[in-house]
Motif scaffolding. Sequence first.
Motif, PDB file in Angstrom:
ATOM      1  N   ALA A   7     -24.978  59.686 159.730  1.00  0.00           N
ATOM      2  CA  ALA A   7     -25.601  60.987 159.976  1.00  0.00           C
ATOM      3  C   ALA A   7     -27.082  60.792 160.295  1.00  0.00           C
ATOM      4  CB  ALA A   7     -25.437  61.880 158.760  1.00  0.00           C
ATOM      5  N   GLN A   8     -27.657  61.776 160.970  1.00  0.00           N
ATOM      6  CA  GLN A   8     -29.082  61.756 161.276  1.00  0.00           C
ATOM      7  C   GLN A   8     -29.856  62.086 160.012  1.00  0.00           C
ATOM      8  OE1 GLN A   8     -30.813  61.568 164.383  1.00  0.00           O
ATOM      9  NE2 GLN A   8     -28.972  61.026 165.499  1.00  0.00           N
ATOM     10  N   GLY A   9     -30.938  61.337 159.770  1.00  0.00           N
ATOM     11  CA  GLY A   9     -31.791  61.612 158.625  1.00  0.00           C
ATOM     12  C   GLY A   9     -32.104  60.353 157.855  1.00  0.00           C
ATOM     13  N   GLY A  10     -32.546  60.518 156.644  1.00  0.00           N
ATOM     14  CA  GLY A  10     -32.900  59.378 155.815  1.00  0.00           C
ATOM     15  C   GLY A  10     -34.276  58.839 156.165  1.00  0.00           C
ATOM     16  N   CYS A  11     -34.681  57.798 155.495  1.00  0.00           N
ATOM     17  CA  CYS A  11     -36.007  57.202 155.670  1.00  0.00           C
ATOM     18  C   CYS A  11     -36.197  56.568 157.041  1.00  0.00           C
ATOM     19  CB  CYS A  11     -36.237  56.114 154.617  1.00  0.00           C
ATOM     20  SG  CYS A  11     -35.901  56.607 152.935  1.00  0.00           S
ATOM     21  N   SER A  12     -35.105  56.052 157.624  1.00  0.00           N
ATOM     22  CA  SER A  12     -35.221  55.282 158.856  1.00  0.00           C
ATOM     23  C   SER A  12     -34.558  55.929 160.065  1.00  0.00           C
ATOM     24  CB  SER A  12     -34.629  53.886 158.648  1.00  0.00           C
ATOM     25  OG  SER A  12     -35.333  53.196 157.642  1.00  0.00           O
ATOM     26  N   GLY A  13     -34.066  57.151 159.925  1.00  0.00           N
ATOM     27  CA  GLY A  13     -33.495  57.857 161.068  1.00  0.00           C
ATOM     28  C   GLY A  13     -31.999  58.099 160.996  1.00  0.00           C
ATOM     29  N   LEU A  14     -31.261  57.152 160.412  1.00  0.00           N
ATOM     30  CA  LEU A  14     -29.817  57.289 160.242  1.00  0.00           C
ATOM     31  C   LEU A  14     -29.452  56.891 158.824  1.00  0.00           C
ATOM     32  CD1 LEU A  14     -28.676  55.519 163.548  1.00  0.00           C
ATOM     33  CD2 LEU A  14     -28.701  57.980 163.129  1.00  0.00           C
ATOM     34  N   TYR A  15     -28.413  57.507 158.274  1.00  0.00           N
ATOM     35  CA  TYR A  15     -27.982  57.110 156.937  1.00  0.00           C
ATOM     36  C   TYR A  15     -26.463  57.105 156.842  1.00  0.00           C
ATOM     37  CZ  TYR A  15     -27.171  62.039 155.725  1.00  0.00           C
ATOM     38  OH  TYR A  15     -26.710  63.320 155.696  1.00  0.00           O
ATOM     39  N   TYR A  16     -25.968  56.379 155.853  1.00  0.00           N
ATOM     40  CA  TYR A  16     -24.536  56.261 155.604  1.00  0.00           C
ATOM     41  C   TYR A  16     -24.079  57.443 154.756  1.00  0.00           C
ATOM     42  CZ  TYR A  16     -25.511  51.466 157.001  1.00  0.00           C
ATOM     43  OH  TYR A  16     -25.924  50.345 157.678  1.00  0.00           O
ATOM     44  N   ALA A  17     -23.002  58.088 155.172  1.00  0.00           N
ATOM     45  CA  ALA A  17     -22.424  59.203 154.426  1.00  0.00           C
ATOM     46  C   ALA A  17     -21.032  58.784 153.952  1.00  0.00           C
ATOM     47  CB  ALA A  17     -22.342  60.436 155.312  1.00  0.00           C
ATOM     48  N   LEU A  18     -20.800  58.883 152.668  1.00  0.00           N
ATOM     49  CA  LEU A  18     -19.527  58.498 152.052  1.00  0.00           C
ATOM     50  C   LEU A  18     -18.931  59.704 151.358  1.00  0.00           C
ATOM     51  CD1 LEU A  18     -20.855  55.271 150.286  1.00  0.00           C
ATOM     52  CD2 LEU A  18     -19.723  55.388 152.498  1.00  0.00           C
ATOM     53  N   GLU A  19     -17.613  59.875 151.487  1.00  0.00           N
ATOM     54  CA  GLU A  19     -16.945  60.967 150.780  1.00  0.00           C
ATOM     55  C   GLU A  19     -15.464  60.668 150.644  1.00  0.00           C
ATOM     56  OE1 GLU A  19     -16.665  64.773 152.801  1.00  0.00           O
ATOM     57  OE2 GLU A  19     -16.770  63.771 154.737  1.00  0.00           O
ATOM     58  N   LEU A  20     -14.826  61.354 149.711  1.00  0.00           N
ATOM     59  CA  LEU A  20     -13.377  61.297 149.575  1.00  0.00           C
ATOM     60  C   LEU A  20     -12.797  62.506 150.293  1.00  0.00           C
ATOM     61  CD1 LEU A  20     -12.891  60.326 145.814  1.00  0.00           C
ATOM     62  CD2 LEU A  20     -12.889  58.825 147.815  1.00  0.00           C
ATOM     63  N   CYS A  21     -11.712  62.287 151.040  1.00  0.00           N
ATOM     64  CA  CYS A  21     -11.040  63.365 151.774  1.00  0.00           C
ATOM     65  C   CYS A  21      -9.564  63.374 151.410  1.00  0.00           C
ATOM     66  CB  CYS A  21     -11.147  63.143 153.277  1.00  0.00           C
ATOM     67  SG  CYS A  21     -12.793  63.160 153.942  1.00  0.00           S
ATOM     68  N   GLU A  22      -9.004  64.546 151.278  1.00  0.00           N
ATOM     69  CA  GLU A  22      -7.570  64.672 150.998  1.00  0.00           C
ATOM     70  C   GLU A  22      -6.737  64.575 152.271  1.00  0.00           C
ATOM     71  OE1 GLU A  22      -5.934  64.763 148.091  1.00  0.00           O
ATOM     72  OE2 GLU A  22      -7.835  64.486 147.065  1.00  0.00           O
ATOM     73  N   THR A  23      -7.328  64.957 153.407  1.00  0.00           N
ATOM     74  CA  THR A  23      -6.622  64.906 154.690  1.00  0.00           C
ATOM     75  C   THR A  23      -7.490  64.188 155.712  1.00  0.00           C
ATOM     76  OG1 THR A  23      -7.531  67.027 155.393  1.00  0.00           O
ATOM     77  CG2 THR A  23      -5.407  67.084 154.248  1.00  0.00           C
ATOM     78  N   VAL A  24      -6.875  63.772 156.803  1.00  0.00           N
ATOM     79  CA  VAL A  24      -7.589  63.099 157.887  1.00  0.00           C
ATOM     80  C   VAL A  24      -8.117  64.162 158.844  1.00  0.00           C
ATOM     81  CG1 VAL A  24      -7.390  61.458 159.789  1.00  0.00           C
ATOM     82  CG2 VAL A  24      -6.078  61.087 157.689  1.00  0.00           C
ATOM     83  N   PRO A  25      -9.440  64.238 159.042  1.00  0.00           N
ATOM     84  CA  PRO A  25      -9.988  65.220 159.990  1.00  0.00           C
ATOM     85  C   PRO A  25      -9.451  64.990 161.399  1.00  0.00           C
ATOM     86  CG  PRO A  25     -11.715  64.311 158.598  1.00  0.00           C
ATOM     87  CD  PRO A  25     -10.481  63.487 158.364  1.00  0.00           C
ATOM     88  N   ASN A  26      -9.332  66.062 162.175  1.00  0.00           N
ATOM     89  CA  ASN A  26      -8.853  65.966 163.555  1.00  0.00           C
ATOM     90  C   ASN A  26      -9.654  64.946 164.342  1.00  0.00           C
ATOM     91  OD1 ASN A  26      -6.838  67.858 163.250  1.00  0.00           O
ATOM     92  ND2 ASN A  26      -8.091  69.559 163.981  1.00  0.00           N
ATOM     93  N   GLY A  27      -8.960  64.126 165.106  1.00  0.00           N
ATOM     94  CA  GLY A  27      -9.611  63.161 165.973  1.00  0.00           C
ATOM     95  C   GLY A  27     -10.065  61.888 165.286  1.00  0.00           C
ATOM     96  N   GLU A  28      -9.794  61.750 163.999  1.00  0.00           N
ATOM     97  CA  GLU A  28     -10.206  60.545 163.287  1.00  0.00           C
ATOM     98  C   GLU A  28      -8.990  59.713 162.921  1.00  0.00           C
ATOM     99  OE1 GLU A  28     -13.140  61.204 160.272  1.00  0.00           O
ATOM    100  OE2 GLU A  28     -14.334  62.455 161.594  1.00  0.00           O
ATOM    101  N   GLN A  29      -9.196  58.426 162.846  1.00  0.00           N
ATOM    102  CA  GLN A  29      -8.112  57.473 162.628  1.00  0.00           C
ATOM    103  C   GLN A  29      -8.256  56.807 161.265  1.00  0.00           C
ATOM    104  OE1 GLN A  29      -5.500  56.536 164.684  1.00  0.00           O
ATOM    105  NE2 GLN A  29      -4.838  55.203 163.037  1.00  0.00           N
ATOM    106  N   PRO A  30      -7.210  56.864 160.435  1.00  0.00           N
ATOM    107  CA  PRO A  30      -7.274  56.140 159.157  1.00  0.00           C
ATOM    108  C   PRO A  30      -6.923  54.664 159.353  1.00  0.00           C
ATOM    109  CG  PRO A  30      -5.250  57.406 159.271  1.00  0.00           C
ATOM    110  CD  PRO A  30      -6.016  57.695 160.529  1.00  0.00           C
ATOM    111  N   TYR A  31      -7.526  53.819 158.542  1.00  0.00           N
ATOM    112  CA  TYR A  31      -7.261  52.387 158.546  1.00  0.00           C
ATOM    113  C   TYR A  31      -6.926  51.977 157.121  1.00  0.00           C
ATOM    114  CZ  TYR A  31      -9.996  52.668 162.862  1.00  0.00           C
ATOM    115  OH  TYR A  31     -10.476  53.013 164.096  1.00  0.00           O
ATOM    116  N   ASP A  32      -6.031  51.008 156.978  1.00  0.00           N
ATOM    117  CA  ASP A  32      -5.733  50.480 155.658  1.00  0.00           C
ATOM    118  C   ASP A  32      -6.441  49.144 155.532  1.00  0.00           C
ATOM    119  OD1 ASP A  32      -4.546  50.293 153.101  1.00  0.00           O
ATOM    120  OD2 ASP A  32      -3.040  48.937 153.928  1.00  0.00           O
ATOM    121  N   LEU A  33      -7.454  49.083 154.684  1.00  0.00           N
ATOM    122  CA  LEU A  33      -8.215  47.860 154.456  1.00  0.00           C
ATOM    123  C   LEU A  33      -8.144  47.497 152.989  1.00  0.00           C
ATOM    124  CD1 LEU A  33     -11.478  48.475 156.520  1.00  0.00           C
ATOM    125  CD2 LEU A  33      -9.557  47.036 157.131  1.00  0.00           C
ATOM    126  N   GLU A  34      -7.532  46.383 152.696  1.00  0.00           N
ATOM    127  CA  GLU A  34      -7.469  45.870 151.320  1.00  0.00           C
ATOM    128  C   GLU A  34      -6.916  46.897 150.343  1.00  0.00           C
ATOM    129  OE1 GLU A  34      -8.150  42.684 150.943  1.00  0.00           O
ATOM    130  OE2 GLU A  34      -8.896  42.503 152.985  1.00  0.00           O
TER     131      GLU A  34
END
Length: 109
Positions: free
Chosen positions: A31-58
């Motif tokens: 997302a735009q913002g933070g000290c340096s212009g961009l920042y990491y946004a983390l969240e838990l979701c119950e469903t996959v938002p439209n147009g996004e792809q889930p991946y299974d990692l570990e």
Amino acid sequence: MIELTPAAVKEIKRIQKSRQQPESYFRLAIAQGGCSGLYYALELCETVPNGEQPYDLEGVSLIIESKSLPYLENLRLDYAEDLMGGGFRFHNPNAQATCRCGLSFTEKV
């Protein structure tokens, strides 16, 4: 692709369990913002938002926001604890510079 360290996987699963959402998706975005212009946004979701792809990692169901993919290519997500507490650590080869908190970065031009 993104790499999740064993410590990051363990922490993600701990968060899911503590919030009583063990089957949720772990979503990573930029997302735009933070000290340096961009920042990491983390969240838990119950469903996959439209147009996004889930991946299974570990064993973690990870969603990466589509428009964030170029910023996250080859990201290594770790988790560590120190005297100030625990937190995710982002090792991003696409970052030109990061702020001291490690959650914000400037993209390579």
